[in-house]
Design a protein around this motif. Structure first.
Motif: not given
Length: 445
Positions: A248-250, A254-255, A263-272, A337-339
């Motif tokens: 993935y990329e930010i 936007k993730v 590329d699929v845009p997401l509404s959430v973030f975080g590697a986990h 959060f930091c990412e």
């Protein structure tokens, strides 16, 4: 079918009661205290107890099933009466199995991520109008009740919790479901008040894998070494499907998920969360959802309640709340959060108030959990320690265990609130991690 709930007001119990009422069952219940939103939801369905307390006279010989909640004690007078009458007594998970034993059961387990993964699966199925029965531990957008039980659906999706089933059944809840399809997201020691050693805790997951029906399927996180050990040591026959964090990329906050379809845009973030998403995708495949359809649906998934959930504030400040309190969950939330917010000043607040998190031995697990934040704050109440009959903990010990010299530690809610008032919420980003409420702190102001 006549059912009676002992401790009907719990977050899980009241949802099951509502689901059975919707199914046409006759439902009654008791409790010594019921809070919102359970109270209003039970009242709306006409099954809120008229008065609080335990009433053995409610327990009659014509009741088909007694459902016992964890909130009740072993000496509960209604439970005693049910035993006298020889009534069938079920724990919450035991009754869910009873309702789903003729269905294909999909069980999502793990120390962390299970609520989010279950929520993702249900979001995708709902998006494509694929009807299933389910039980999940968080309020989801587009769902009125967190338990659904029908006569006709072929599948039931269950969030599998490793905690105890009931006061008289000390088995882990997920051991009662006998999954046909299972997922294991990760193993990190939790519930130290019940599982005294890490190996005792891991043993529950070994038993869970052993409970998969012959010829079943296990989707598992191959990046978690403890999960891999458990899977490789399993002696029963099932199909193994590993998954890992996808690419993935930010970009501009936007993730974007990297897929063969673009590329699929997401509404959430975080590697986990992306790791959780990959697990959900593999489960959805087992349920007949093609990858293209999965990606179409997951773009609109905004997260489970209290899992990196954005809070709307009057001052337009950026604040997220997260249910994180166990060490592995805190580390994952902070890392995400930091990412996501590399350029902003980052504040992180953590409330310790579970038995595990306030245990000096268990505190070792929080080492470096708050690293990466510009301002890190830990709050715990000295009064909570007294109520739990636990020994006092010094702020110095907290700093030592977290291995964070700059950590601010508050043990008094008023002092924490006073510090909160000094912060400029319009500048910087805030991560609030707790299964409590920081001593009554209003996060919207």
């Amino acid at each position: 079918m006549k059912t009676h709930f002992i401790a009907i007001g719990g977050s899980a119990m009241h949802n099951l009661a509502i689901a059975l009422k919707d199914k046409g069952y006759q439902v009654t219940g008791s409790d010594d205290a019921i809070f919102e939103p359970s109270k209003s939801r039970l009242e709306k369905k006409g099954i809120l107890p008229q008065e609080m307390g335990w009433f053995p006279e409610k327990i009659t010989a014509d009741i088909d099933a007694i459902i016992l909640g964890m909130h009740a004690h072993q000496d509960n007078p209604e439970l005693a009466r049910a035993k006298e009458l020889g009534l069938k007594i079920y724990s919450y998970p035991e009754y869910l199995y009873e309702q789903s034993k003729n269905k294909t059961r999909v069980v999502i387990a793990g120390s962390h991520g299970k609520t989010t993964i279950t929520s993702m699966i249900l979001h995708v199925l709902n998006f494509h109008q694929k009807d299933v029965d389910f039980m999940v531990g968080a309020q989801l957008e587009g769902f009125d009740c967190m338990v659904k039980l029908t006569q006709d659906n072929d599948f039931m999706v269950l969030e599998g919790d490793e905690y105890l089933s009931s006061p008289i059944d000390l088995r882990s809840k997920f051991l009662l479901y006998q999954p046909n399809i299972a997922l294991m997201s990760g193993i990190a020691w939790d519930h130290i008040n019940v599982f005294k050693t890490f190996d005792d805790y891991i043993e529950q997951f070994r038993k869970f894998v052993a409970s998969i029906t012959p010829g079943g399927v296990l989707v598992y996180n191959e990046e978690d070494t403890e999960v891999v050990k458990v899977v490789e040591a399993a002696e029963n026959y099932f199909r193994k499907i590993p998954y890992k964090t996808p690419e993935y990329e930010i970009s501009n906050g936007k993730v974007y998920l990297k897929t063969e379809m673009g590329d699929v845009p997401l509404s959430v973030f975080g590697a986990h969360n992306l790791l959780n998403m990959e697990g959900a995708r593999h489960i959805c495949r087992q349920l007949g959802i093609m990858d293209e359809d999965f990606y179409e649906a997951i773009m609109s998934f905004k997260g489970a309640s209290k899992r990196l959930e954005k809070v709307e504030r009057a001052d337009k400040g950026t604040l997220y709340k997260d249910f994180a309190h166990a060490p592995s969950k805190v580390k994952a939330a902070v890392k995400a959060f930091c990412e996501q917010f590399k350029k902003e000043k980052k504040y992180g607040f953590l409330e310790l108030h579970t038995y595990s998190s306030l245990n000096p031995v268990f505190l070792e697990q929080y080492d470096h959990a708050m690293d990466g934040l510009d301002e890190a704050v830990v709050f715990y109440s000295e009064d909570a320690l007294k109520i739990k009959r636990m020994d006092p903990i010094s702020p110095e010990l907290i700093k030592e265990k977290f291995k964070n010299e700059g950590l601010r530690v508050f043990t008094n809610a008023e002092e924490l609130h006073a510090y909160w008032e000094t912060l400029d919420k319009a500048h910087g980003v805030f991560l609030m991690m707790s299964s409590g409420n920081f001593g009554g702190l209003d996060l919207t102001k």
